[in-house]
Design an enzyme around this catalytic site. Sequence first.
Site, short mmCIF file in Angstrom:
data_model
loop_
_atom_site.label_atom_id
_atom_site.label_comp_id
_atom_site.label_asym_id
_atom_site.label_seq_id
_atom_site.Cartn_x
_atom_site.Cartn_y
_atom_site.Cartn_z
CG ASP A 24 -13.33 5.07 9.30
OD1 ASP A 24 -13.88 3.97 9.46
OD2 ASP A 24 -12.10 5.19 9.07
NE ARG B 134 -4.01 -2.01 2.04
CZ ARG B 134 -4.97 -2.18 2.93
NH1 ARG B 134 -5.08 -1.35 3.94
NH2 ARG B 134 -5.82 -3.17 2.82
C1 SAM Z 1 -12.79 -3.23 9.36
S1 SAM Z 1 -13.51 -1.62 9.35
C2 SAM Z 1 -15.00 -1.92 10.27
C3 SAM Z 1 -16.23 -1.34 9.61
C4 SAM Z 1 -17.56 -1.64 10.29
N1 SAM Z 1 -17.58 -1.12 11.64
C5 SAM Z 1 -17.86 -3.12 10.29
O1 SAM Z 1 -17.81 -3.77 11.33
O2 SAM Z 1 -18.14 -3.66 9.21
C6 SAM Z 1 -12.48 -0.77 10.55
C7 SAM Z 1 -12.53 0.74 10.40
O3 SAM Z 1 -11.93 1.33 11.55
C8 SAM Z 1 -11.28 2.51 11.14
N2 SAM Z 1 -10.28 2.93 12.15
C9 SAM Z 1 -9.08 2.36 12.42
N3 SAM Z 1 -8.42 3.06 13.35
C10 SAM Z 1 -9.23 4.10 13.69
C11 SAM Z 1 -9.10 5.18 14.62
N4 SAM Z 1 -8.01 5.35 15.37
N5 SAM Z 1 -10.12 6.06 14.70
C12 SAM Z 1 -11.22 5.90 13.93
N6 SAM Z 1 -11.40 4.91 13.04
C13 SAM Z 1 -10.41 4.01 12.92
C14 SAM Z 1 -10.67 2.13 9.80
O4 SAM Z 1 -10.36 3.26 9.00
C15 SAM Z 1 -11.76 1.23 9.20
O5 SAM Z 1 -12.58 1.93 8.31
#
Ligand code: SAM
Length: 293
Positions: A164, A53
């Site tokens: 997010d 990436r």
């Molecule tokens: C795997 S996705 C989960 C999406 C959804 N909640 C689900 O369960 O399908 C994880 C998300 O967490 C976000 N994320 C990771 N670290 C974060 C942070 N420190 N603050 C806010 N969001 C974060 C990522 O950008 C990503 O979009």
Amino acid sequence: MSPRSDSAIAIAEIDPKREFPFSDADFRNLAEYAYQHTGIALSESKRDLVYNRLSRRLRALGLRTFREYHEFLEGPQGGGEKERFINSVSTNHTRFFREAHHFTHFRTSVAANFARAHGASGRGRMRVWSAGCSTGEEPYTIAMVLKKEIPGIARHDVRMLATDIDTEVLSKGARGEYSASALQEIPAEFHADIERKGDRQLGKLQMGEALRSLITFRQLNLMQSWPVKGPFDAIFCRNVMIYFDAPTKKSLVERFTKLIRPGGWLYIGHSESLIGAHPGLELVGRTIYRREP
Ligand SMILES: C[S@@+](CC[C@H](N)C(=O)[O-])C[C@H]1O[C@@H](n2cnc3c(N)ncnc32)[C@H](O)[C@@H]1O
């Protein structure tokens, strides 16, 4: 991380399959940066993902090594790159009605209860937070359930915050446009609020205005201060904390608990059940917690 000899590091640095040298130190520095700024703990198994990436970023910036990239990121001109770095290392996989039993519970215990309590008066207030919402499938799923269960929902004060850290996924969520194949993830009873554009396979789905108007998408880093006002009736933070270490997870859960109204709900991902005591929270179902009334 197991100790490696200098010659092993040298081999990694000149791996002919790789366009850029990528040493243990390069990976460690970038993993440390990710941890400090997002709380995401990048394990050794994410090494190739990080390389693939971020190689794109090196190309875009015309840099020749990951060391240069790390220096740029930490340097005075690295501010704008921080966002691109975070967008690159976050894992955004999601889908509509993922871990469906949460929505069954939310429908009966939150949405239907609300409709019973406030149906006639039209003055109910509800706040829901989807924290780590990725491209929006989770908040739109919640919106579909709310819209279905609460007749005349627009008369009430029902609002959802979807946040997010990653700005690219948030723009997609705010557009509310998905590939037509995603319709298979959504039970037929919810299709009425979704517009179909073009071919069944290759076309698009557009989330309707009735759903979109319930949701506000905002960037928010869970590791920093939260400019949000509670109390929330429910918080969904699913498949986000899986990337965080235990102390980070514990402190996040404490902060969420304070923002949930007494008797309100916390939904977390299936693989991230909370270990140890969480004062004020009671486990009431698989990965469903209730704030003590
Ligand atoms: C795997 S996705 C989960 C999406 C959804 N909640 C689900 O369960 O399908 C994880 C998300 O967490 C976000 N994320 C990771 N670290 C974060 C942070 N420190 N603050 C806010 N969001 C974060 C990522 O950008 C990503 O979009």
